[in-house]
Scaffold this active site. Structure first.
Site, short mmCIF file in Angstrom:
data_model
loop_
_atom_site.label_atom_id
_atom_site.label_comp_id
_atom_site.label_asym_id
_atom_site.label_seq_id
_atom_site.Cartn_x
_atom_site.Cartn_y
_atom_site.Cartn_z
N CYS A 70 -5.71 2.80 -8.08
CA CYS A 70 -5.31 0.98 -7.93
C CYS A 70 -6.93 0.70 -7.59
CB CYS A 70 -4.76 0.63 -6.59
SG CYS A 70 -3.21 0.61 -7.47
N ALA A 95 0.93 -1.48 -0.46
CA ALA A 95 -0.23 -0.02 -0.03
C ALA A 95 0.65 0.95 -0.51
CB ALA A 95 -1.26 0.02 0.75
N1 NAD Z 1 0.71 2.37 -6.86
C1 NAD Z 1 0.74 0.98 -6.32
O1 NAD Z 1 1.12 0.87 -5.66
C2 NAD Z 1 0.67 0.14 -7.00
C3 NAD Z 1 0.11 -0.99 -5.98
C4 NAD Z 1 0.56 -2.32 -6.73
C5 NAD Z 1 0.27 -2.33 -7.67
N2 NAD Z 1 0.32 -1.35 -8.86
C6 NAD Z 1 0.49 -1.84 -10.44
O2 NAD Z 1 1.59 -1.47 -10.73
C7 NAD Z 1 1.25 -0.89 -12.47
C8 NAD Z 1 2.26 0.40 -12.04
O3 NAD Z 1 2.08 0.93 -11.24
P1 NAD Z 1 2.66 2.79 -10.86
O4 NAD Z 1 1.48 3.57 -9.68
O5 NAD Z 1 3.91 2.45 -10.73
O6 NAD Z 1 2.65 3.64 -12.13
P2 NAD Z 1 3.39 4.41 -13.03
O7 NAD Z 1 2.66 5.34 -13.34
O8 NAD Z 1 3.65 5.16 -11.42
O9 NAD Z 1 4.91 3.71 -13.89
C9 NAD Z 1 4.68 3.27 -14.36
C10 NAD Z 1 6.33 3.54 -15.49
O10 NAD Z 1 5.81 2.90 -16.81
C11 NAD Z 1 6.50 3.18 -17.10
N3 NAD Z 1 7.43 2.82 -18.34
C12 NAD Z 1 5.30 2.85 -19.53
N4 NAD Z 1 5.85 1.85 -20.72
C13 NAD Z 1 6.50 1.54 -21.27
C14 NAD Z 1 7.89 0.86 -21.32
N5 NAD Z 1 7.30 0.05 -22.75
N6 NAD Z 1 9.59 0.09 -21.04
C15 NAD Z 1 9.61 1.06 -19.63
N7 NAD Z 1 8.58 1.49 -19.79
C16 NAD Z 1 7.59 1.78 -19.16
C17 NAD Z 1 6.28 4.70 -17.42
O11 NAD Z 1 6.91 5.71 -17.80
C18 NAD Z 1 5.99 4.61 -15.99
O12 NAD Z 1 7.09 5.71 -15.48
C19 NAD Z 1 0.12 -1.09 -12.45
O13 NAD Z 1 -0.15 -1.45 -13.21
C20 NAD Z 1 -0.15 -0.95 -11.18
O14 NAD Z 1 -2.01 -1.42 -11.32
C21 NAD Z 1 0.97 0.19 -8.38
#
Ligand code: NAD
Length: 447
Positions: free
Chosen positions: A259, A147
């Site tokens: 999320c 979280a």
């Molecule tokens: N934020 C959370 O607390 C959390 C918790 C559990 C799961 N998740 C999951 O994790 C995933 C990412 O979430 P986030 O909050 O980190 O998102 P985010 O948007 O902050 O980060 C994703 C990153 O991926 C990069 N990216 C996209 N395409 C790319 C590629 N082809 N090559 C390299 N980099 C690339 C983007 O530039 C971005 O910086 C989601 O599926 C989300 O549901 C997030």
């Protein structure tokens, strides 16, 4: 990845991202400038960075060198086409898979770390095997349950780690290699292994259940306001039932974050695609209730301020979707602000960790009015007392601990009277504030 690197100094971890500014910030000499605010994270990064933790934009090189690749890219709700507003947009996932297939010259384990719709692994497998160079790919699902705000703590001591994979001998071997990494610090009995579909679906299910608890208590908060029941007392009364438990029963202005909403909408969409209308409707209600709670909070402010907030200053304490994070995605504050700005209020915002650029970007993203108008009507302050000075009302949108420690007498002196407080998180001492002279509105108690 930073925690894996910290716990496993012999494993080289490279985090790659297309976003150059983000990677530059992760590499900032001053570790306090990393782009994510999360208690304890800069310390972890400081220890591992440059030793076995690297941040880079060289995506192809990292793919080539890795034995195990975690796909952790964004999976937002689709904003166009079929499934618009509900389905997860898997564009970035597919691009990643195609890139891995193109670059990989030896066998790789590809781990789904992003939250994905159930059955995405079959899409990944299809792309990897059809566009690859004949090398073997094993696909694992390892959803992330941390979280925000307690991420580092959650990663060091997770309730469980979930790893799903193929039931073939090669699949089991891949599962074992990931189990071995977590087993360096997570007790074995907390590392669950399942088939890949159960793992994918469990992440959506966990978020749906958590959000459902918030919407359930929020639904009752409204009833409490009409019946002189107190939602905090109701939450305590039911939370002590060991079958229910005390967590996630805090009534509030509504859940936010990147999320919950996206994952439930995704679940709803998947159910609809299988024709499961009742299942879809059941979970969609969690979102409907949450939207209602945000709107209700804004409407209560308007109603209390004699049905008009036109040109009245309203101070927001908090913009992040919860405390101890600088993440503002889907924050209730954005929607409450948008509703009040529609009524031509003037808003001043103070948040200890959110920048003014982020606040304006969040509002502009809604495209409700021009960027200039947003800047005219809403000001971002770096001092909470300044934010509250001359205000008709204060709205608490995030449960930051520091709000409880303010000199509330000083704040009262500086406000217009009657001085209203709308505590959207039920964190302030309402009795103390009333004794000072404030009119206090909380969630789930009749005032
Ligand atoms: N934020 C959370 O607390 C959390 C918790 C559990 C799961 N998740 C999951 O994790 C995933 C990412 O979430 P986030 O909050 O980190 O998102 P985010 O948007 O902050 O980060 C994703 C990153 O991926 C990069 N990216 C996209 N395409 C790319 C590629 N082809 N090559 C390299 N980099 C690339 C983007 O530039 C971005 O910086 C989601 O599926 C989300 O549901 C997030």
């Amino acid at each position: 990845m930073a925690v894996i690197a910290k716990q496993c100094p012999d494993i080289s971890v490279t985090v790659v991202d297309l976003n150059e500014a983000r990677i530059a910030a992760w590499n900032d000499e001053d570790v306090n400038n990393i782009p994510v605010y999360e208690p304890g994270l800069s310390k972890v990064v400081a220890e591992a960075r440059g030793r076995n933790l690297f941040f880079s934009t060289e995506v192809e090189k990292a793919i080539d060198e890795a034995q195990m690749i975690f796909i952790s890219v964004n999976t937002p709700t689709k904003t166009y086409g079929a499934g618009k507003g509900q389905a997860a947009d898997l564009k970035w996932i597919e691009l990643c898979a195609r890139q891995i297939a193109r670059i990989a010259k030896d066998d790789k384990i590809v781990v789904e770390k992003s939250t994905l719709p159930v059955r995405t692994a079959s899409t990944l497998r299809d792309i990897l095997t059809h566009t690859g160079h004949g090398v073997n790919f094993q696909i694992l699902s390892n959803p992330e349950f941390l979280a925000e705000g307690t991420a580092v703590e959650d990663l060091f001591e997770p309730d469980r780690v979930l790893i799903g994979g193929d039931e073939s001998p090669e699949g089991k071997e891949a599962i074992d290699s990931l189990v071995e990494i977590y087993a360096r610090w997570v007790p074995r009995e907390r590392i669950l292994t399942t088939n890949i579909w159960s793992s994918e679906l469990s992440k959506l299910t966990a978020n749906a259940f958590l959000a459902q608890r918030v919407s359930s208590i929020n639904a009752l908060s409204e009833l409490c306001e009409f019946t002189e029941a107190n939602v905090n007392e109701v939450a305590r009364a039911i939370g002590t039932d060991s079958r229910i438990g005390p967590k996630f029963l805090k009534a509030s202005v509504g859940f936010g974050g990147s999320c919950f909403q996206k994952d439930i909408l995704n679940l709803v969409y998947i159910a609809r695609t299988y024709g499961l209308t009742e299942v879809a409707d059941y979970w969609e209600q969690v979102i409907i209730m949450n939207d209602h709670q945000k709107r209700r909070f804004a409407n209560k402010i308007i109603k209390t301020l004699y049905n008009t907030v036109n040109s009245k200053k309203i101070a927001f304490l908090g913009w992040a979707f919860k405390k101890d994070t600088n993440d503002t995605r889907e924050s209730a504050a954005i929607y409450v602000a948008d509703h009040l700005l529609y009524e031509q209020a003037n808003i001043s915002v103070y948040d200890p960790k959110v920048t003014d650029q982020q606040v304006y970007a969040d509002l502009d993203y809604l495209a409700t009015r021009s960027s200039d108008t947003n800047k005219q009507l809403l000001k971002v302050e770096t001092d909470p007392y300044e934010a509250c000075k001359g205000a008709h009302a204060i709205a608490v949108l995030t449960e930051w601990d520091e709000f409880k420690t303010y000199d509330w007498e000083r704040i009262y002196e500086g406000m217009l009277k009657p001085a209203n407080v709308f505590d959207g998180r039920n964190i302030l001492d309402a009795e103390k504030l009333r004794a000072i002279g404030f009119k206090v509105n909380t969630i789930g108690t009749s005032s």
